[in-house]
Write an enzyme that holds these catalytic residues in place. Structure first.
Site, PDB file in Angstrom:
ATOM      1  N   GLN A   1     -29.608  30.962 -56.633  1.00 20.41           N
ATOM      2  CA  GLN A   1     -28.527  31.665 -57.328  1.00 20.41           C
ATOM      3  C   GLN A   1     -28.951  33.106 -57.624  1.00 20.41           C
ATOM      4  OE1 GLN A   1     -25.410  30.319 -58.070  1.00 20.41           O
ATOM      5  NE2 GLN A   1     -24.835  32.348 -58.774  1.00 20.41           N
TER       6      GLN A   1
ATOM      7  N   LYS B   1     -20.782  24.202 -58.711  1.00 18.00           N
ATOM      8  CA  LYS B   1     -21.260  23.857 -57.361  1.00 18.00           C
ATOM      9  C   LYS B   1     -21.714  22.401 -57.325  1.00 18.00           C
ATOM     10  CE  LYS B   1     -22.332  28.613 -56.239  1.00 18.00           C
ATOM     11  NZ  LYS B   1     -23.279  29.728 -56.247  1.00 18.00           N
TER      12      LYS B   1
ATOM     13  N   ASP C   1     -26.128  29.711 -48.013  1.00 18.28           N
ATOM     14  CA  ASP C   1     -25.514  30.967 -48.471  1.00 18.28           C
ATOM     15  C   ASP C   1     -25.374  31.978 -47.332  1.00 18.28           C
ATOM     16  OD1 ASP C   1     -24.543  31.051 -51.006  1.00 18.28           O
ATOM     17  OD2 ASP C   1     -26.429  31.629 -51.963  1.00 18.28           O
TER      18      ASP C   1
END
Ligand code: NAP
Length: 285
Positions: free
Chosen positions: A95, A51, A118
């Site tokens: 995460q 990422k 997200d």
């Protein structure tokens, strides 16, 4: 047609990179993406590394916050708050999964919805279901991008989504509904999965069961998106039995090389959208 996720993801990343420079050239902010990783799970470390690499390639600034696995939840909450308040950070990504002593849903819920790249905060999910603009989870957004890349007619199409997770199944179903497909959502208690699949123009499989969807379950000419990533003794397998389904499908994504390629690309797209939205809000203030 075998849908080339690598090529579509590259197109998205190139487009984002161009638009980042356009944003900066028009006196907008350079998008900043912050990640929080708690612990040292090797798979998560790889995802985070990728990422950061891809966000820098797209011209963004990346901020890496790696915390020890025994970090108390309050410290994670404090960090999220700091990042919410930091104007150079436009996107925050926690995460998942987090260690057991941390409530991942509660921590995700602390992220400012404007920075929720997200798309997993209750506000983002609510806006998605309401059909309002907002952050869309990256993997489901990637599925839609692949359907578009394969010129799949969506309006009025019979779409079957297998799986109802918060991360994939539910948002994919919401996006297909928003695109005016007629959506059936199947799950582990569905009585006759094959019967549902056989009438589908579009199948999105997000199950986690290797090769669950076989050729005899697929209508001639259907478009099949395989989200599954299953490590087996025979290597990486999707949720779709590729060899038999490719004979029936009009278009299909391979594993690897399909949906998996799209997640980071769509995350970058979200970070750009987040930076634009925050610039617009700051401009109004
Ligand atoms: P998940 O949270 O485990 O959800 C799986 C879903 O499949 C559940 O809704 C479950 O039903 C349903 N299901 C399980 N067995 C079934 C069966 N035999 N028939 C019909 N439905 C069944 O998984 P997920 O997070 O959505 O992920 C699904 C797959 O996508 C996994 O292979 C994962 O690795 C992969 N994935 C890939 C990406 C990517 O490519 N970037 C991203 C995320 C996930 P119930 O709700 O009834 O339990």
């Amino acid at each position: 047609m075998i849908i080339d996720g690598r090529a579509v993801a590259q197109e998205v990343r190139d487009r984002v990179k161009r638009e980042v420079e356009e944003l900066v050239a028009s006196s907008g902010p350079r998008p900043g993406l912050a990640t929080i990783l708690v612990g040292d799970d090797p798979a998560s470390q790889i995802y985070i590394r990728n990422k950061h690499e891809k966000s820098r390639e797209a011209g963004m600034v990346s901020f890496d916050h790696t915390l020890p696995g025994d970090t108390p939840q309050e410290e994670v909450a404090d960090l999220i708050q700091q990042l919410n308040d930091d104007d150079s950070v436009h996107g925050i990504l926690l995460q998942l999964p987090v260690p057991d002593h941390i409530d991942g849903d509660a921590m995700t819920g602390l992220i400012d919805p404007l920075k929720d790249v997200d798309g997993l905060t209750p506000v983002s999910i609510g806006r998605l279901v309401q059909g309002k603009p907002g952050m869309v989870p990256a993997t489901p957004a990637g599925c839609m991008e692949l359907l578009r890349a394969a010129d799949t007619p969506l309006e009025g199409a019979e779409a079957v989504v297998i799986g109802r997770s918060q991360l994939v199944g539910k948002p994919v179903a919401a996006l297909l509904l928003r695109a005016n497909a007629t959506v059936t959502q199947c799950h582990s208690r569905t009585r006759d999965l094959a019967a549902h699949c056989r009438r589908a123009d579009i199948i999105v499989a997000a199950v986690g069961v290797p090769e669950l969807v076989t050729g005899d379950m697929v209508k001639e000419g259907a478009t099949v998106i395989d989200v599954g990533v299953n490590r087996t003794d025979d290597g990486l397998k999707g949720d779709v039995h590729f060899e038999s389904v490719v004979e029936k499908a009009r278009a299909i994504t391979p594993v690897p090389g399909g949906v998996g390629q799209m997640t980071i690309a769509m995350l970058l797209q979200n970070a750009l959208t987040a930076a634009r939205m925050q610039a617009a809000v700051a401009g109004r203030a």
